[in-house]
Write an enzyme that holds these catalytic residues in place. Structure first.
Site, PDB file in Angstrom:
ATOM      1  N   ASP A  73       0.664  -1.196  -0.034  1.00  0.00           N
ATOM      2  CA  ASP A  73       0.167  -0.058  -0.020  1.00  0.00           C
ATOM      3  C   ASP A  73       0.893   1.297  -0.109  1.00  0.00           C
ATOM      4  OD1 ASP A  73      -2.270   1.789   0.316  1.00  0.00           O
ATOM      5  OD2 ASP A  73      -2.023   1.625   2.260  1.00  0.00           O
TER       6      ASP A  73
ATOM      7  N   GLU B 143      -1.085  -1.456  -4.782  1.00  0.00           N
ATOM      8  CA  GLU B 143      -2.416  -0.792  -5.144  1.00  0.00           C
ATOM      9  C   GLU B 143      -2.335   0.255  -6.175  1.00  0.00           C
ATOM     10  OE1 GLU B 143      -6.007   1.735  -3.197  1.00  0.00           O
ATOM     11  OE2 GLU B 143      -4.557   0.816  -1.652  1.00  0.00           O
TER      12      GLU B 143
ATOM     13  N   ASP C  47      -2.421   1.037   7.305  1.00  0.00           N
ATOM     14  CA  ASP C  47      -1.640   0.625   6.262  1.00  0.00           C
ATOM     15  C   ASP C  47      -1.021  -0.593   5.910  1.00  0.00           C
ATOM     16  OD1 ASP C  47      -1.355   3.557   5.209  1.00  0.00           O
ATOM     17  OD2 ASP C  47      -0.346   3.819   7.316  1.00  0.00           O
TER      18      ASP C  47
END
Length: 173
Positions: A8, A67, A139
Site C-alpha cells: 500500500d 495498489e 497501512d
C-alpha cells in the site's frame, strides 16, 4: 506454495504485507510500515526503495502486488503517491518479481465483498481472514488486503483457464 508481497504505497508511510498461499489457505507471514524520515521527496523515495528491497530479501516472495494510484483531490499528493509506487515497483522489478496492480475497489471487493468498504471493515476482515491475534495498523492491513486480493484474483484466473481448457478439449458440449 506461493509467497505474495502486497504493498500500500505512500510517500510518508508505505504499508507492506506478506502472505503464504497454498491451496485455499492463506498464512500470515509478516506486515508493517516503511516510515520515511525526510522532508525531501528524493530521499523518501530511496527509503521506500531500500525498505521494499529489504523486505524482498527477507521474505523471498514469488509475487508482488500493489495498489493503483487513485485520483486524489490534490494533484501534488497524487504525483507523490505515483512516485512512491514507482520506487516500490522498481524494487520488485530489480528482484525479477512479476508485478500486479489493483484498484482500491478491486481490493475492497476481494476482501469485504463490496467496493465501498470502510477502512475499519477492511482491517476487521483481514484480521479474520488471516486469523491474526490483533488488528494490524491501517497501512499494513491495506497492504495485506492487496496481497489477499492478488491471491483471490490469480485463483479465479486459474479456475477460468482450467474451464476454458476443459471446454476446448470437448469435455463441455
Amino acid at each position: 506454495m506461493t509467497i505474495i508481497l502486497g504493498v500500500d504505497p505512500g510517500s510518508r508511510i508505505t504499508g507492506y504485507g506478506v502472505i503464504q498461499c497454498q491451496g485455499r489457505h492463506q498464512l500470515y507471514l509478516g506486515s508493517g510500515c516503511i516510515r520515511t524520515s525526510s522532508d525531501e521527496l528524493p530521499v523518501r523515495l530511496k527509503q521506500i526503495y531500500d525498505g521494499i528491497s529489504e523486505i524482498i530479501r527477507q521474505y523471498q516472495p514469488d509475487q508482488f502486488a500493489i495498489e493503483k494510484v487513485f485520483m486524489a483531490k490534490n494533484a501534488d499528493s497524487a504525483l507523490k503517491l505515483g512516485q512512491a509506487r514507482g520506487a516500490a515497483i522498481v524494487a520488485a522489478t530489480v528482484a525479477d518479481l512479476p508485478v500486479s496492480e489493483y484498484s482500491a475497489t478491486q481490493i475492497k471487493s476481494a476482501v469485504v465483498g463490496t467496493g465501498r468498504a470502510e477502512k475499519a471493515q477492511m482491517q476487521h476482515m483481514i484480521t479474520q481472514l488471516l486469523k491474526l491475534p490483533a488488528t494490524p495498523q491501517a497501512d499494513a492491513a491495506d497492504a495485506l488486503s492487496v496481497a489477499v486480493c492478488h491471491y483471490h484474483t490469480s485463483q479465479s484466473l486459474v479456475a477460468l483457464a482450467g474451464r476454458a481448457t476443459r471446454r476446448s478439449h470437448g469435455r463441455y458440449k
